[in-house]
Structure formats: C-alpha cells, structure tokens
Design an enzyme around this catalytic site. Structure first.
Site, mmCIF file in Angstrom:
data_model
loop_
_atom_site.group_PDB
_atom_site.id
_atom_site.type_symbol
_atom_site.label_atom_id
_atom_site.label_comp_id
_atom_site.label_asym_id
_atom_site.label_seq_id
_atom_site.Cartn_x
_atom_site.Cartn_y
_atom_site.Cartn_z
ATOM 1 C CG LEU A 74 -2.132 -0.845 1.274
ATOM 2 C CD1 LEU A 74 -2.747 -0.837 2.660
ATOM 3 C CD2 LEU A 74 -3.145 -0.370 0.253
ATOM 4 C CG ASP A 75 0.114 4.827 -2.357
ATOM 5 O OD1 ASP A 75 -0.923 4.157 -2.426
ATOM 6 O OD2 ASP A 75 0.130 6.076 -2.329
ATOM 7 N N PRO A 76 2.175 5.197 0.516
ATOM 8 C CG PRO A 76 4.196 6.360 0.749
ATOM 9 C CD PRO A 76 3.423 5.501 -0.213
#
Length: 403
Positions: A74-76
């Site tokens: 999951l990206d930031p």
C-alpha cells in the site's frame, strides 16, 4: 508462531516502514523470544562449524528478529488491510500477490489531473466542473464494470526500453511510446450519494512554480492523451464496435471558474468523487479515478484510498489487527488472539477475541508495556536504517499502488 494475519496500515507511512515497526514490536516480546533465541543459537553453531569463527552480531541480524513479509504494497497515501506473513507463513504470501480480489474505497476531486494521479503530484491540467451532474456520474458504474483495459500510471513500477517509467517522469522526458494498456477486472463499482458535494476538507491543488509547469509539459502527450476504455461487457451490451470510449475532450476551465478559484483561494472546494470498487489484482485505482474524470469530460485526482478488504481479510469483518494491539496491550492478551488467528485464519473476530482475552487476564498479572518508540536493540537500528532507505527510494520512485 507461523502463519498469516492482517493488520491495518495507517496513511502517511510506507508499507515497509510500517511492517518494520510491527516487526520490532513482535521481536522484543517474550512470546517470540524463545524462537528467536533458538534460531540464533542454530545460526551461531552453523556459522562456527562452516568458518571456524565466532559469528558477529551483524551475521546474526537476520535470525535475531521475527521473520516477516507482506502480501501486497500500500503506498504512503493509502491506509487499510495489509496481509502479513510470519515465520513459515511468509511462503504463503505469494498467494496474495496475484489473483486476489480486493475492495477499495476512494475519494477524489474533480477539475485537476496530476502527474502521480494523487494529491502529491504536479498539476497536469485544470478542467471545468460546472457541467457535472450526478445522473451522468452514476453511469460510470456500468461503463467500467467488467473486463477492462487500463493504462498504468507513469509513476508505476514498470519499465519501457529497460528504463523505469518513473525515471522518464522524474527527468521530465517524454516516453518513447504510449504505455501499453493492461487487462483488469472491475467486479463491482458503487458511486456514493455524497459525490459531487463540496462539503469536505480537501483543498484543491493549485499550480506551483513555472519551473514545475515546464517540467511536466513534456509528459502531457503521454499522460493526458492515454486512450480511455469502457468495459467489454458495457460495449457488448450497447452494441458498440470498440472498447475505446468515444468521449470528447475535457472541457477547459472557464474564465468564471478560474476567477472563483482565485477569489476563494484555499477555501475553494471542488466537487468530490466518492466510490467503492471491488477489483482484481493488477488494477490501478489512480487510473480508475483518472478514467472516471475523463469519461465525465473533466479530470480527477485521488485524495484518499482505503483498502477495505484483501481476499477474506476485511476491516468490515473485524478480522484485522491494529499496531496498537501489539504496542499498547499486554502481550498475554494479543499473543493468545494472534495464535488463534494464525491457526484458524480470517474466520476469527479479532476485536471480540481481544475483548475476551482482556477479561480473562487478571489486572495484577498484566505486564508493563514498554512503548515501541523507545530505543531498543541492534535490530532496531537496522529497522530505522532500512526504513529510511526505503523512504528515500519511495521519494525517488513514487511507487504507485497496484492492487
């Protein structure tokens, strides 16, 4: 302990940084200490037998912490379900990297497109929103559901002629050719009734410096002119001869709208897009957001993303841990529930089991919980170093969530 469980990642941290925080919390617990001591002793003996030398702390780092991995980044910006494998469970993570069904909830703003497809990118275009209406917007539920061709965002971790796409973007260079679309499946798409409302807290991105504007000009041909597709099922149902959507160019920002944005400044609120999507592995939510914007003859960029579900692990089913369960609860409590989840899988109601475990342990025998933020052993130093390196890599590459 070995197996698979799920934990909720908050927004604002990379998946790797978050996993390392979790790893440190588990590693310093008494629950895993015996297993780590056994693995360390075996590694020491093996190293001395092979080399005739004593193993240094550096040589033992790998076995001096809980073996761990995750089943899909999951990206930031994104929060939500992160599947974790520990011990022998890491071998099962491959099952989550492809072929899984995921459910996402996303919020986005109409009227602007960005280089990254989200709030952290540079502005590519500004478009009109005054023509938008809810009845037209609801039609995207049919247009995009089914087998769909989708163009990955330029900041995805893909390569062209041996060079990562994000390198072209970072250098402000045009791509050698258009990005090839990929086949994905949207199983369900629901547009919520608060879409197009303006009573939210998201300020609209504004153009920054002229230098930034010049940098993205080279990318416009590749990023703004991507082919828009509707699903195979939609085109067949309506007797269309091609999945390529015949939608006219987005309406440009009108002078009146531009004046309104300038006048209201940071208090200006653009119409919101709010939807929930059930998708296959390989689907880019940012691309879906962008495509919905194009289909409405406008533009759109994402401001919020929650992974609600991955396979059977779901926030709505209460079978997902939080980091505070391991850092703020007595380990006699969480270890009992974790063991049950590792044995029984996603059928366990984590929230209910934690409540039961709390009641079963007398207060006078509960252990003092040391904050995971306190300085720790050498594994912690490595954790910080690794997390910082990963964060630097993320800044350069801007890896975009592929779900």
């Amino acid at each position: 302990m070995n197996g698979i469980f799920a934990i909720e990642k908050p927004s604002g941290i990379t998946s790797n940084q978050f996993m390392l925080k979790l790893q440190h919390a588990l590693t310093k617990s008494q629950v895993f200490s015996k297993e780590i001591q056994r693995a360390t002793a075996e590694r020491k003996q093996q190293y001395e037998k092979q080399t005739g030398k004593k193993a240094s702390k550096r040589k033992l780092r790998k076995v001096s912490k809980v073996k761990m991995g995750h089943g899909g980044t999951l990206d930031p910006l994104a929060s939500g379900v992160l599947v974790i494998g520990i011990g022998a469970g890491t071998k099962k993570l491959a099952n989550y990297l492809s072929g899984t069904v995921k459910v996402y909830e996303s919020e986005a703003l109409f009227g602007v497109s960005t280089t990254s497809g989200d709030v952290e990118g540079e502005i590519l275009s500004q478009n009109s929103v005054k023509h938008l209406n809810f009845d037209d917007l609801k039609t995207v539920e049919e247009k995009f559901v089914g087998q769909l061709k989708q163009t990955p965002p330029i900041y995805a971790a893909l390569k062209m002629d041996g060079k990562p796409l994000h390198e072209y973007a970072r250098e402000g260079k045009p791509l050698p050719r258009a990005i090839e679309p990929r086949q994905v499946t949207i199983y369900d798409l629901k547009v919520f009734s608060d879409s197009l409302k303006r009573d939210h807290d998201y300020p609209l991105l504004r153009p920054t410096t002229e230098e930034a504007v010049d940098t993205v000009k080279n990318l416009n041909a590749n990023m703004l002119n991507d082919v828009l597709y509707f699903s195979k099922e939609y085109t067949e149902k309506h007797g269309l001869d091609s999945e390529v959507a015949k939608v006219e160019e987005p309406f440009p920002l009108s002078e009146q709208e531009e004046q309104e944005i300038q006048k209201e400044g940071d208090s200006y609120r653009a119409p919101k897009l709010h939807f929930k999507a059930n998708v296959s592995s390989g689907t880019y939510i940012r691309s879906l957001v962008s495509d919905i914007g194009k289909s409405m003859r406008s533009s759109c960029y994402m401001v919020k993303l929650i992974r609600l579900q991955q396979q059977d692990w779901s926030l709505e089913k209460n079978n997902v841990f939080q980091l505070t369960d391991f850092t703020e609860r007595d380990e006699k409590v969480w270890s009992k529930v974790l063991e049950k989840v590792l044995d029984e899988g996603a059928t366990v109601d984590v929230i209910e089991e934690l409540k039961k475990a709390e009641k079963e342990i007398p207060a006078d025998v509960k252990e003092c919980i040391v904050s995971s933020d306190q300085p720790g052993d050498e594994a912690t130093a490595e954790t910080i170093e690794t997390a910082n390196a990963e964060e630097h890599s993320n800044t350069l590459k801007r890896k975009i969530e592929q779900v």
